[in-house]
Write a protein that holds these residues in place. Structure first.
Motif, PDB file in Angstrom:
ATOM      1  N   THR A 104       0.840  -1.194   0.000  1.00 30.35           N
ATOM      2  CA  THR A 104       0.000   0.000   0.000  1.00 30.35           C
ATOM      3  C   THR A 104       0.870   1.237   0.000  1.00 30.35           C
ATOM      4  O   THR A 104       1.860   1.313   0.720  1.00 30.35           O
ATOM      5  CB  THR A 104      -0.919   0.030   1.240  1.00 30.35           C
ATOM      6  OG1 THR A 104      -1.753  -1.138   1.216  1.00 30.35           O
ATOM      7  CG2 THR A 104      -1.796   1.267   1.252  1.00 30.35           C
ATOM      8  N   LYS A 105       0.484   2.188  -0.829  1.00 30.06           N
ATOM      9  CA  LYS A 105       1.165   3.474  -0.891  1.00 30.06           C
ATOM     10  C   LYS A 105       0.093   4.554  -0.803  1.00 30.06           C
ATOM     11  O   LYS A 105      -1.025   4.363  -1.271  1.00 30.06           O
ATOM     12  CB  LYS A 105       1.961   3.584  -2.196  1.00 30.06           C
ATOM     13  CG  LYS A 105       2.985   4.693  -2.185  1.00 30.06           C
ATOM     14  CD  LYS A 105       4.080   4.396  -3.193  1.00 30.06           C
ATOM     15  CE  LYS A 105       5.101   5.481  -3.252  1.00 30.06           C
ATOM     16  NZ  LYS A 105       5.799   5.745  -1.997  1.00 30.06           N
ATOM     17  N   GLU A 106       0.429   5.670  -0.187  1.00 34.24           N
ATOM     18  CA  GLU A 106      -0.519   6.764   0.011  1.00 34.24           C
ATOM     19  C   GLU A 106      -0.072   8.013  -0.722  1.00 34.24           C
ATOM     20  O   GLU A 106       1.111   8.205  -0.976  1.00 34.24           O
ATOM     21  CB  GLU A 106      -0.617   7.122   1.497  1.00 34.24           C
ATOM     22  CG  GLU A 106      -1.126   6.031   2.383  1.00 34.24           C
ATOM     23  CD  GLU A 106      -1.213   6.467   3.843  1.00 34.24           C
ATOM     24  OE1 GLU A 106      -0.792   7.606   4.173  1.00 34.24           O
ATOM     25  OE2 GLU A 106      -1.708   5.667   4.648  1.00 34.24           O
ATOM     26  N   PHE A 107      -1.053   8.855  -1.038  1.00 36.85           N
ATOM     27  CA  PHE A 107      -0.752  10.214  -1.472  1.00 36.85           C
ATOM     28  C   PHE A 107      -1.849  11.119  -0.935  1.00 36.85           C
ATOM     29  O   PHE A 107      -2.939  10.676  -0.614  1.00 36.85           O
ATOM     30  CB  PHE A 107      -0.604  10.323  -3.001  1.00 36.85           C
ATOM     31  CG  PHE A 107      -1.855  10.083  -3.803  1.00 36.85           C
ATOM     32  CD1 PHE A 107      -2.688  11.137  -4.160  1.00 36.85           C
ATOM     33  CD2 PHE A 107      -2.182   8.808  -4.235  1.00 36.85           C
ATOM     34  CE1 PHE A 107      -3.827  10.921  -4.927  1.00 36.85           C
ATOM     35  CE2 PHE A 107      -3.308   8.579  -5.001  1.00 36.85           C
ATOM     36  CZ  PHE A 107      -4.142   9.647  -5.349  1.00 36.85           C
ATOM     37  N   ARG A 108      -1.508  12.382  -0.795  1.00 31.85           N
ATOM     38  CA  ARG A 108      -2.444  13.370  -0.250  1.00 31.85           C
ATOM     39  C   ARG A 108      -2.710  14.436  -1.291  1.00 31.85           C
ATOM     40  O   ARG A 108      -1.852  14.720  -2.130  1.00 31.85           O
ATOM     41  CB  ARG A 108      -1.864  14.000   1.017  1.00 31.85           C
ATOM     42  CG  ARG A 108      -1.699  12.993   2.133  1.00 31.85           C
ATOM     43  CD  ARG A 108      -1.049  13.592   3.371  1.00 31.85           C
ATOM     44  NE  ARG A 108      -0.795  12.558   4.356  1.00 31.85           N
ATOM     45  CZ  ARG A 108      -1.656  12.184   5.298  1.00 31.85           C
ATOM     46  NH1 ARG A 108      -2.833  12.776   5.380  1.00 31.85           N
ATOM     47  NH2 ARG A 108      -1.348  11.226   6.140  1.00 31.85           N
ATOM     48  N   PHE A 109      -3.902  15.005  -1.212  1.00 37.42           N
ATOM     49  CA  PHE A 109      -4.232  16.114  -2.102  1.00 37.42           C
ATOM     50  C   PHE A 109      -5.273  17.007  -1.448  1.00 37.42           C
ATOM     51  O   PHE A 109      -5.995  16.591  -0.554  1.00 37.42           O
ATOM     52  CB  PHE A 109      -4.698  15.611  -3.480  1.00 37.42           C
ATOM     53  CG  PHE A 109      -5.944  14.768  -3.478  1.00 37.42           C
ATOM     54  CD1 PHE A 109      -7.180  15.313  -3.801  1.00 37.42           C
ATOM     55  CD2 PHE A 109      -5.881  13.413  -3.183  1.00 37.42           C
ATOM     56  CE1 PHE A 109      -8.327  14.532  -3.816  1.00 37.42           C
ATOM     57  CE2 PHE A 109      -7.023  12.618  -3.198  1.00 37.42           C
ATOM     58  CZ  PHE A 109      -8.255  13.182  -3.517  1.00 37.42           C
TER      59      PHE A 109
END
Length: 119
Positions: free
Chosen positions: A5-10
């Motif tokens: 799992t990898k995350e990103f924010r926006f």
């Protein structure tokens, strides 16, 4: 099977037609979002499920299409609900990552999370 799992924010703005809190929801307002993208499968000859650099590049492209945008103007999103955001991210990544397992969109400040996992 392995899962990675990898995350990103926006940050993004939208409007929303609702049956409660209608006035506030119809005004343009923004949220801080966090996306969790999970892929699964067996490791390959390199000992990896996927090259994290390639995964990061793909997530960056999706992030670019959402970050600091007015989501109502993105045809595939309107209305921009958590559910539709999860599906949008899925559709952008699935062709490149056949082992895609799930996409979650979170609004941590509100304690909300929507998980999309087909089937």
């Amino acid at each position: 099977m392995f899962q990675l799992t990898k995350e990103f924010r926006f940050e993004a703005a939208h409007t929303l037609a609702r049956t409660i809190e209608t006035e506030a929801s119809r005004r343009v307002h923004g949220h801080s979002y966090r996306a969790e993208v999970t892929i699964g499968g067996e490791i390959n000859e390199t000992g990896m499920l996927v090259d994290l650099g390639l995964f990061a590049q793909a997530l960056a492209r999706v992030r670019e299409s959402l970050d600091h945008h007015f989501l109502d103007e993105i045809p595939e999103l309107a209305p921009a609900t958590l559910e539709r955001l999860a599906l949008f991210v899925w559709r952008r990544l699935a062709p490149e990552f056949p082992g895609l397992v799930s996409v979650a969109i979170c609004r941590d400040s509100l304690g909300e999370r929507c998980l999309y996992r087909p089937g």
